[in-house]
Design a protein around this motif. Structure first.
Motif, PDB file in Angstrom:
ATOM      1  N   ARG A 172       0.842  -1.194   0.000  1.00 38.55           N
ATOM      2  CA  ARG A 172       0.000   0.000   0.000  1.00 38.55           C
ATOM      3  C   ARG A 172       0.882   1.252   0.000  1.00 38.55           C
ATOM      4  NH1 ARG A 172      -0.887  -2.789   4.719  1.00 38.55           N
ATOM      5  NH2 ARG A 172      -0.004  -1.859   6.629  1.00 38.55           N
ATOM      6  N   PRO A 173       0.323   2.361  -0.481  1.00 38.17           N
ATOM      7  CA  PRO A 173       1.110   3.590  -0.572  1.00 38.17           C
ATOM      8  C   PRO A 173       1.677   3.990   0.788  1.00 38.17           C
ATOM      9  CG  PRO A 173      -0.926   3.818  -1.796  1.00 38.17           C
ATOM     10  CD  PRO A 173      -1.028   2.535  -1.035  1.00 38.17           C
ATOM     11  N   ALA A 221       0.946   6.416  -4.449  1.00 32.21           N
ATOM     12  CA  ALA A 221      -0.435   6.103  -4.821  1.00 32.21           C
ATOM     13  C   ALA A 221      -0.569   6.029  -6.347  1.00 32.21           C
ATOM     14  CB  ALA A 221      -1.373   7.159  -4.258  1.00 32.21           C
ATOM     15  N   GLY A 222      -1.207   4.981  -6.823  1.00 35.73           N
ATOM     16  CA  GLY A 222      -1.420   4.811  -8.251  1.00 35.73           C
ATOM     17  C   GLY A 222      -0.181   4.410  -9.022  1.00 35.73           C
ATOM     18  N   GLY A 248      -3.839   2.233  -4.222  1.00 34.61           N
ATOM     19  CA  GLY A 248      -4.147   3.575  -3.729  1.00 34.61           C
ATOM     20  C   GLY A 248      -4.576   4.573  -4.774  1.00 34.61           C
ATOM     21  N   GLY A 249      -4.892   4.136  -5.963  1.00 32.06           N
ATOM     22  CA  GLY A 249      -5.346   5.077  -6.975  1.00 32.06           C
ATOM     23  C   GLY A 249      -5.180   4.518  -8.368  1.00 32.06           C
TER      24      GLY A 249
END
Length: 371
Positions: A172-173, A221-222, A248-249
């Motif tokens: 995860r971010p 994120a992403g 996360g995106g």
């Protein structure tokens, strides 16, 4: 699946016949996958000599340090018909090798990855004997997996799939690649592996380096993250699987565009596997699609490598390898696209060529995985 199925006694007889056919008087195998393949003994590699002496026409002898004799006797080796002799600490073990060879020796095959100090000691022991690679003899025995070996690889594949299925617990971010990798390594062992052999967690621009490893860089994120993991099972057989994640995106549009190309290329390469197809044709099935989409230079490596007791072994799925595939050959199919400084992606399954096609030993989804 018993060790007698994975390490049958008739392998030594087959190896002796192949040794004679190659014009060698004996194979001399120090610790490694060839020794384990023939005897089932997962020998410790150290400064004390362990060596399987396999004459083309004589009794196989396993020379071991006295302190490791209990381990050798507890292994499948005695059931294969190997005689075990030991050398006390501080004594010269090489006369035991010479005695096990018997008569005149004109040429021997040495383990491909034997330590240089042992190679040179054997040259001094047998100054008139030509030294060649044992792999030239054993490769043809090992390249086609038995049903028991395929079952062992399938067990390994299921174990590593179980780790990929848990990736959302760790990736995860804000967490660093190294933090995620520590959790993955523990999970690889918890899933049944004896060792976690490698853990690549490569986020963002690090994903453009196929052998990145890990770093203290936080995951954004992403950001696309390439996760390539594998280990060794108690059987000795290996796992190896890569999936690419986004957490996360949404991923960059450019990335999702070329991931679709990569996904199609990996599926096409798996579908190309069947008996009689040249190994290089499987590489071409992936490479042509990637090149046609304009990403040819970004596919930096071969499409695949064999797997078994070694993480990388024959057959290699690469341009120039015209060898036809045969039932029992097991290898990775892992095309990748890598854009330097930005991001990258790889999808990897282990597959087995069957009598009429192909079986994937990794069964988790190959689509881009959003966590």
């Amino acid at each position: 699946m018993g060790t007698d199925e994975l390490y049958p006694a008739d392998r030594l007889a087959a190896a002796r016949r192949a040794t004679a056919a190659a014009g060698l008087d004996a194979l001399l195998l120090t610790p490694g996958s060839d020794l384990r393949y023939l005897t089932g003994y997962d020998a410790h590699a150290g400064e004390r000599l362990t060596c399987l002496v396999l004459p083309a026409d004589g009794e196989p002898t396993l020379v071991v340090p006295t302190l490791e004799r209990p381990a050798a006797e507890a292994s499948p080796a005695p059931a294969t018909g190997v005689r075990i002799v030991d050398h006390a600490d501080g004594t010269d073990p090489y006369p035991l090798v010479r005695a096990a060879l018997g008569g005149p020796v004109a040429a021997v095959g040495l383990a491909d990855r034997m330590w240089a100090e042992q190679v040179l000691a054997l040259r001094a022991l047998l100054p008139d004997a030509a030294q060649r690679l044992a792999g030239d003899v054993l490769r043809e025995l090992r390249i086609r997996k038995s049903p028991a070996e395929v079952a062992a690889l399938a067990e390994a594949g299921a174990a590593i799939d179980a780790v990929h299925a848990r990736m959302g617990e760790w990736l995860r971010p804000g967490r660093t690649e190294a933090q995620v990798a520590t959790d993955i390594a523990a999970a690889i062992r918890a899933a049944g592996h004896v060792t976690a052999d490698f853990v690549i967690v490569a986020g963002g621009p690090n994903g453009a380096s196929p052998h990145h490893g890990t770093s203290d860089r936080p995951i954004g994120a992403g950001e696309p993250v390439v996760v390539d993991i594998g280990g060794t099972m108690p059987s000795g057989y290996r796992s190896d699987s890569t999936r690419t994640y986004v957490a996360g995106g949404p991923a960059p549009a450019e990335f999702t565009d070329y991931y679709a190309v990569l996904h199609a290329a990996q599926r096409a390469a798996v579908a190309a596997v069947r008996p009689g197809v040249p190994a290089e044709a499987v590489d071409a099935a992936a490479r042509d699609l990637i090149a046609d989409a304009g990403y040819g230079p970004a596919f930096l490596h071969r499409t695949g490598h064999g797997i078994g007791l070694d993480g990388h072994e024959d057959p290699y799925v690469v341009a120039g390898n015209s060898r036809p595939l045969e039932p029992g050959m097991a290898f990775s199919v892992e095309p990748g696209i890598y854009l330097a400084g930005r991001h990258g992606a790889r999808i990897e399954d282990i597959v087995v060529c069957t009598t009429d096609g192909v079986t994937r030993l990794n069964t988790t989804p190959t689509e881009l995985i959003a966590l």
